[in-house]
Design a protein around this motif. Sequence first.
Motif, PDB file in Angstrom:
ATOM      1  N   HIS A  99       5.995 120.922  32.508  1.00 47.31           N
ATOM      2  CA  HIS A  99       5.305 121.519  31.368  1.00 47.31           C
ATOM      3  C   HIS A  99       4.597 120.474  30.507  1.00 47.31           C
ATOM      4  N   GLY A 100       4.162 119.418  31.145  1.00 45.87           N
ATOM      5  CA  GLY A 100       3.450 118.376  30.417  1.00 45.87           C
ATOM      6  C   GLY A 100       2.183 117.981  31.134  1.00 45.87           C
ATOM      7  N   ALA A 101       1.883 116.685  31.131  1.00 44.18           N
ATOM      8  CA  ALA A 101       0.676 116.158  31.784  1.00 44.18           C
ATOM      9  C   ALA A 101       1.041 115.452  33.081  1.00 44.18           C
ATOM     10  N   GLU A 102       1.966 116.018  33.831  1.00 47.92           N
ATOM     11  CA  GLU A 102       2.440 115.393  35.068  1.00 47.92           C
ATOM     12  C   GLU A 102       1.328 115.318  36.115  1.00 47.92           C
ATOM     13  N   PRO A 103       1.289 114.233  36.892  1.00 46.62           N
ATOM     14  CA  PRO A 103       0.258 114.075  37.923  1.00 46.62           C
ATOM     15  C   PRO A 103       0.552 114.947  39.142  1.00 46.62           C
ATOM     16  N   PRO A 104      -0.471 115.277  39.918  1.00 44.73           N
ATOM     17  CA  PRO A 104      -0.287 116.121  41.100  1.00 44.73           C
ATOM     18  C   PRO A 104       0.721 115.568  42.106  1.00 44.73           C
ATOM     19  N   VAL A 117       8.163 124.657  42.728  1.00 42.38           N
ATOM     20  CA  VAL A 117       7.515 123.929  41.648  1.00 42.38           C
ATOM     21  C   VAL A 117       6.589 124.852  40.861  1.00 42.38           C
ATOM     22  N   THR A 118       6.817 124.906  39.557  1.00 44.51           N
ATOM     23  CA  THR A 118       5.925 125.601  38.633  1.00 44.51           C
ATOM     24  C   THR A 118       5.221 124.544  37.791  1.00 44.51           C
ATOM     25  N   LYS A 119       3.904 124.576  37.769  1.00 39.66           N
ATOM     26  CA  LYS A 119       3.132 123.622  36.958  1.00 39.66           C
ATOM     27  C   LYS A 119       2.411 124.364  35.846  1.00 39.66           C
ATOM     28  N   ALA A 120       2.545 123.860  34.631  1.00 42.16           N
ATOM     29  CA  ALA A 120       1.902 124.476  33.477  1.00 42.16           C
ATOM     30  C   ALA A 120       0.474 123.966  33.305  1.00 42.16           C
ATOM     31  N   PHE A 121      -0.415 124.899  32.930  1.00 42.18           N
ATOM     32  CA  PHE A 121      -1.803 124.600  32.601  1.00 42.18           C
ATOM     33  C   PHE A 121      -2.091 125.234  31.244  1.00 42.18           C
ATOM     34  N   PRO A 126      -5.333 119.358  28.265  1.00 44.69           N
ATOM     35  CA  PRO A 126      -5.146 119.108  29.694  1.00 44.69           C
ATOM     36  C   PRO A 126      -3.668 119.161  30.079  1.00 44.69           C
ATOM     37  N   PRO A 127      -3.400 119.492  31.346  1.00 38.86           N
ATOM     38  CA  PRO A 127      -4.352 120.001  32.328  1.00 38.86           C
ATOM     39  C   PRO A 127      -4.811 121.405  31.956  1.00 38.86           C
ATOM     40  N   ALA A 143       0.211 129.708  32.937  1.00 38.57           N
ATOM     41  CA  ALA A 143      -0.862 129.647  31.946  1.00 38.57           C
ATOM     42  C   ALA A 143      -0.259 129.741  30.554  1.00 38.57           C
ATOM     43  N   GLU A 144      -0.530 128.740  29.723  1.00 40.80           N
ATOM     44  CA  GLU A 144       0.066 128.618  28.390  1.00 40.80           C
ATOM     45  C   GLU A 144      -1.037 128.235  27.405  1.00 40.80           C
ATOM     46  N   TYR A 145      -0.807 128.511  26.138  1.00 44.88           N
ATOM     47  CA  TYR A 145      -1.805 128.185  25.107  1.00 44.88           C
ATOM     48  C   TYR A 145      -1.902 126.673  24.911  1.00 44.88           C
ATOM     49  N   GLY A 146      -0.779 126.034  24.565  1.00 40.75           N
ATOM     50  CA  GLY A 146      -0.757 124.580  24.440  1.00 40.75           C
ATOM     51  C   GLY A 146      -1.264 124.032  23.123  1.00 40.75           C
ATOM     52  N   LYS A 147      -1.259 124.852  22.062  1.00 38.55           N
ATOM     53  CA  LYS A 147      -1.778 124.386  20.785  1.00 38.55           C
ATOM     54  C   LYS A 147      -0.689 124.249  19.729  1.00 38.55           C
ATOM     55  N   GLY A 148       0.555 124.634  20.035  1.00 34.15           N
ATOM     56  CA  GLY A 148       1.620 124.576  19.054  1.00 34.15           C
ATOM     57  C   GLY A 148       2.235 123.194  18.923  1.00 34.15           C
ATOM     58  N   ILE A 149       3.260 123.103  18.096  1.00 37.63           N
ATOM     59  CA  ILE A 149       3.952 121.834  17.864  1.00 37.63           C
ATOM     60  C   ILE A 149       4.674 121.375  19.119  1.00 37.63           C
TER      61      ILE A 149
END
Length: 225
Positions: A99-104, A117-121, A126-127, A143-149
Amino acid sequence: MAQIPAPIWQIPAQRHRVLVKICGLTLVDNALDCVKAGADIIGLVFFEKSPRHVSTAKAREIARALPKGVPACGVFVNETYNSIMQTVSACGLEIVQLHGAEPPDLAERLSAQNLVVTKAFFAAKPPKLCDTEKYPSADFCLAEYGKGILPGGNAETWDYNQALDMAKKVRLMLAGGLNPANVADAVARIHPYAVDVSSGVEKTKGIKDIAKVKAFVRAAKSVSI
C-alpha cells in the motif's frame, strides 16, 4: 497470477457477487464476528503509524483463528522483501497488500513465493490508477484515493468513476471512503471484483461495529455484477 487455494478465489465463468475485505482488525473476536457477518477477507495492518497497527503476535492469533477459506491479508507500506516475508511466515498470511510506493519487482518476488499480491494504486499520488500495467504480477489492483494523512483508512470518499478503466483491465479491489450507505452504488457503477473497507464500519479505530459490517456486506452483495 499466483494460484490461490481458497474456494472464494476461484474465478467462475460469470461472477455475481463482489468479495468483501474488512481491514484493520486488531482483536480475534472482532475479526471472527466480521467473518460471521459475511467478510471474505480479513485485513491486518502492519504499518506502525496506523492507529490500526497490529503486532505480529496478535496478527498470528487472528490469522490462526480464521476459518478455512477466509484468508488473512497483511497490509504493508514500503517494507522490504525480507521484512514482509518474516511477517508472512510468522503469521501464516495468504495475501500481501502493498500500500505504498513499492517497485514492481517486489510484487514479482512475493508472487514467486506463491503469495497472493494486492498492489494499491492512487488517484492523488503515485503509483497512479493508470500504472497497473507496470505490475503484471499483482493478483489484485486496489484503487484508493491517497490524499489523506494515512496511506489508507482515512474515510475519504472520492470519484470512484476514475477506477472504471481499471475495472475493465484488472481484478479491481475498490477502496477509500466506502461505507454501508454508498457501497451498493459504487459496486453497481464500477463493477469491482472486491471492495475494501476499514473506517467506514468502525466503532473506534481498530474495532469494527458489527451492525455496520453486516449492513456493508449486505449492501455490497445485493448488487449483481
